[in-house]
Design an enzyme around this catalytic site. Structure first.
Site, PDB file in Angstrom:
ATOM      1  CE1 TYR A  41     -97.775  18.661  36.891  1.00 31.97           C
ATOM      2  CE2 TYR A  41     -98.530  16.850  38.268  1.00 31.97           C
ATOM      3  CZ  TYR A  41     -97.678  17.345  37.301  1.00 31.97           C
ATOM      4  OH  TYR A  41     -96.726  16.533  36.745  1.00 31.97           O
ATOM      5  CB  SER A 114     -97.510  11.404  37.010  1.00 33.05           C
ATOM      6  OG  SER A 114     -96.678  11.829  35.965  1.00 33.05           O
ATOM      7  CE1 TYR A 115     -93.042  16.928  41.847  1.00 32.45           C
ATOM      8  CE2 TYR A 115     -92.218  17.345  39.644  1.00 32.45           C
ATOM      9  CZ  TYR A 115     -92.158  17.564  41.004  1.00 32.45           C
ATOM     10  OH  TYR A 115     -91.214  18.413  41.520  1.00 32.45           O
ATOM     11  CD1 TRP A 162     -95.554  17.459  32.948  1.00 36.32           C
ATOM     12  CD2 TRP A 162     -93.706  18.615  33.429  1.00 36.32           C
ATOM     13  NE1 TRP A 162     -95.436  17.498  34.324  1.00 36.32           N
ATOM     14  CE2 TRP A 162     -94.312  18.202  34.636  1.00 36.32           C
ATOM     15  CE3 TRP A 162     -92.529  19.351  33.483  1.00 36.32           C
ATOM     16  CZ2 TRP A 162     -93.767  18.510  35.883  1.00 36.32           C
ATOM     17  CZ3 TRP A 162     -91.986  19.667  34.721  1.00 36.32           C
ATOM     18  CH2 TRP A 162     -92.602  19.248  35.898  1.00 36.32           C
ATOM     19  CG  ASP A 256     -97.940   5.309  32.381  1.00 34.37           C
ATOM     20  OD1 ASP A 256     -98.488   6.418  32.220  1.00 34.37           O
ATOM     21  OD2 ASP A 256     -96.972   5.138  33.141  1.00 34.37           O
ATOM     22  CG  HIS A 285     -99.291   9.507  32.215  1.00 35.78           C
ATOM     23  ND1 HIS A 285     -98.449   8.795  33.038  1.00 35.78           N
ATOM     24  CD2 HIS A 285     -99.330  10.763  32.730  1.00 35.78           C
ATOM     25  CE1 HIS A 285     -97.986   9.561  33.990  1.00 35.78           C
ATOM     26  NE2 HIS A 285     -98.515  10.771  33.834  1.00 35.78           N
TER      27      HIS A 285
END
Length: 558
Positions: A41, A114-115, A162, A256, A285
């Site tokens: 990101y 997350s990622y 996304w 989430d 989230h």
């Protein structure tokens, strides 16, 4: 303690690709343990600093490394970035490189959500010897249950939003030498992102969305996995937790989008006798505050408090010191194996296990005239019907979602959903006493359709004495059918910890869509990557003694 920052520090991967990281380190003293975050990101994006708090961690005695993953922002790599594929190998190489940084004590932990949580698991599965602990937040276990799909339906709202958001960096790199082309492509991409709700989500086929071809970008992974199922292993944790002989601090939220994945990673790690810890709060989230949706769970529920145990940053730091620098580990109580926030009673509770062995699966039966009761229905009950039209799906209203800002996360007023003719609503009598539901919630619906394929969506809600209905958990299952033939279908609603208060009523929705969270079943049976035609379907739900449609609640008695 002062902190020095080095920008774009290069690390060379095994194939010669150079990845770059920013390194935050205490200005004096050492050696220090290393905390590593790997993300796609942009390591310099302000939101990343707000979530990871690199300076704060460095001031508390860690070297903090934040790296752009392959093909992203400052790192080299493919001109068309591909999620997941390289995270295992690159994670291994980066951990070994980070452990050898000046001032390091040679021990590495990994952080992020997350990622970033998945890059931790992928690195841990590749087994770099210097990696000593991981702290994944709000991440998945099985990509086909929460990331790419859920119950056979595409996790569509997340996937499309996304993928388009991540496409911007790809387009800027691709057209770096042609500013006019870059501007035109980025402008079109941003327009598509702004119009997701009005046009983008409605385009077909859902399983081969035209936007990906238009911009030449990769999707989050559903379409790739549809064509190459074995590729899902690039981000699959499920079934492999026993291979990770490391302590893990697993943090998740009841609302989430990857809620069940966090729980599964913990339970499978504990089953393999790994030192796993679990924290579950009333969070969505990336939203760790006390206010979620229409409910304020209180100051003590937030990341800033954890029931007055301290800020999560400090709790995480103390946990890492025990594993990465035991000689400097703080005194005081350690985290329990499980720390749960129980919604409804709005309190934190320490447990020794998950799921709770004292929870008793209890059937709550759908009945005639919209009733919901703990007693089995009689044999002669009628069948409920409704018409599901893919051209007019039930709109996503709250829940464990990750969608554009038009869609709020968490518990929301369900009046708009319950007023629709394509949503069956079943409601209990007011409760005489509090009812705690903590664990996995499942529904068994005896259903028939006149279509060759359709979806069944089930939602559990809490209705207060004034009639406000708030969603607690929901789930979906996509089925191929014999038209007109009743069959029992299992719908997994995932998990919760929730006290339904005395005087409140339980409510169950049965319907066939929740759009755009999940893609619309077109009711034709055509493949999801080619189907563009759709038709309405006549849906039937049975609830009699021989076909007892019901929701199964893990009830905990005090």
């Amino acid at each position: 303690m002062d902190v020095t920052i080095e920008s774009d520090v290069p690390a060379t991967m095994r194939d010669g690709t150079v990845l770059r990281a920013d390194v935050y380190r205490p200005s004096t003293g050492g050696p220090y343990p290393v905390l590593l975050a790997r993300l796609p990101y942009g390591k310099s994006v302000p939101l990343v600093g707000a979530q990871l708090e690199m300076v704060g961690l460095a001031r508390s005695g860690f070297i903090v490394v934040v790296q752009d993953t392959r093909g992203r922002f400052a790192s080299d790599g493919e001109s068309t970035w591909e999620p997941w594929t390289y995270e295992g190998d690159d994670g291994y190489d980066t951990v070994r490189w980070a452990a050898a940084l000046p001032g390091s004590n040679g021990r590495v932990g990994m952080i992020g959500s997350s990622y970033l949580g998945n890059t931790q698991w992928m690195a841990a599965l590749s087994k770099p010897p210097e990696l000593q602990a991981i702290a994944p937040q709000v991440t998945w276990s099985e990509p086909n249950e929460g990331l790419f799909a859920r119950g056979g339906a595409i996790e569509f709202g997340l996937n499309l939003m996304w993928s388009l958001m991540q496409g911007a960096d790809t387009l800027m790199k691709r057209h770096a030498d042609d500013p006019a082309a870059m501007t035109a492509q980025l402008s079109a991409l941003i327009t598509d992102m702004d119009q997701l709700n009005s046009t983008g989500y409605w385009k077909l086929p859902s399983g081969r969305h035209p936007a990906y071809q238009r911009y030449g970008i990769h999707d989050l992974g559903f379409e790739h996995a549809l064509r190459h199922p074995e590729w899902s292993a690039a981000c699959r944790v499920s079934g492999r937790q026993a291979e990770v002989d490391l302590p893990s601090l697993n943090v998740g939220g009841w609302y989430d989008v990857f809620q069940q994945g966090t729980l599964d990673n913990f339970t499978q790690s504990r089953a393999a006798a790994r030192p796993a810890t679990l924290i579950m709060g009333p969070w969505a989230h990336g939203l760790f505050t006390g206010q979620i949706g229409d409910v304020n769970f209180g100051v003590a529920s937030s990341f800033e408090s954890l029931g007055f145990r301290g800020r999560y940053l400090d709790v995480q730091s103390a946990w890492f010191r025990r594993w990465l620098a035991p000689e400097a580990a703080p005194s005081g109580p350690e985290l329990p194996p499980v720390l749960l926030f129980v919604m409804g009673s709005n309190e934190w509770r320490e447990e020794q296990e998950w799921p709770l062995s004292r929870a008793v699966d209890t059937d709550l039966y759908l009945g005639a005239d919209g009733t919901l009761a703990f007693r089995k229905p009689p044999a002669d009950e009628s069948i409920d019907t409704y018409r599901y039209d893919p051209a007019d799906p039930v709109p996503t209203t709250g829940g464990a979602i990750l969608l554009p800002s038009e869609y709020r996360m968490g518990p929301l007023d369900q009046a708009r959903v319950e007023a629709r003719p394509d949503v069956l609503v079943y409601t209990s009598e007011p409760l005489a006493e509090d009812l705690e539901v903590t664990g996995r919630v499942r529904a068994f619906v005896h259903a028939a359709t006149d279509a060759p394929s359709t979806d069944w969506v089930v939602r559990l809600c809490d209705v207060d004495p004034e009639g406000l209905s708030l969603n607690v958990v929901d789930g979906i299952v996509r089925v191929d059918t014999t038209p007109g033939e009743f069959a029992e279908h299992l719908v997994d609603l995932w998990s919760t910890s929730y006290v339904f208060r005395a005087g409140h009523r339980l409510r169950v929705h049965v319907t066939s869509s929740c759009f755009p969270r999940w893609d619309r079943n077109l009711n034709t049976g055509e493949p999801v990557d080619s189907g563009t035609d759709f038709r309405p379907a006549r849906q039937e739900i049975a609830h009699d003694a021989l076909r007892p449609s019901r929701i199964v609640l893990p009830v905990v008695r005090s």
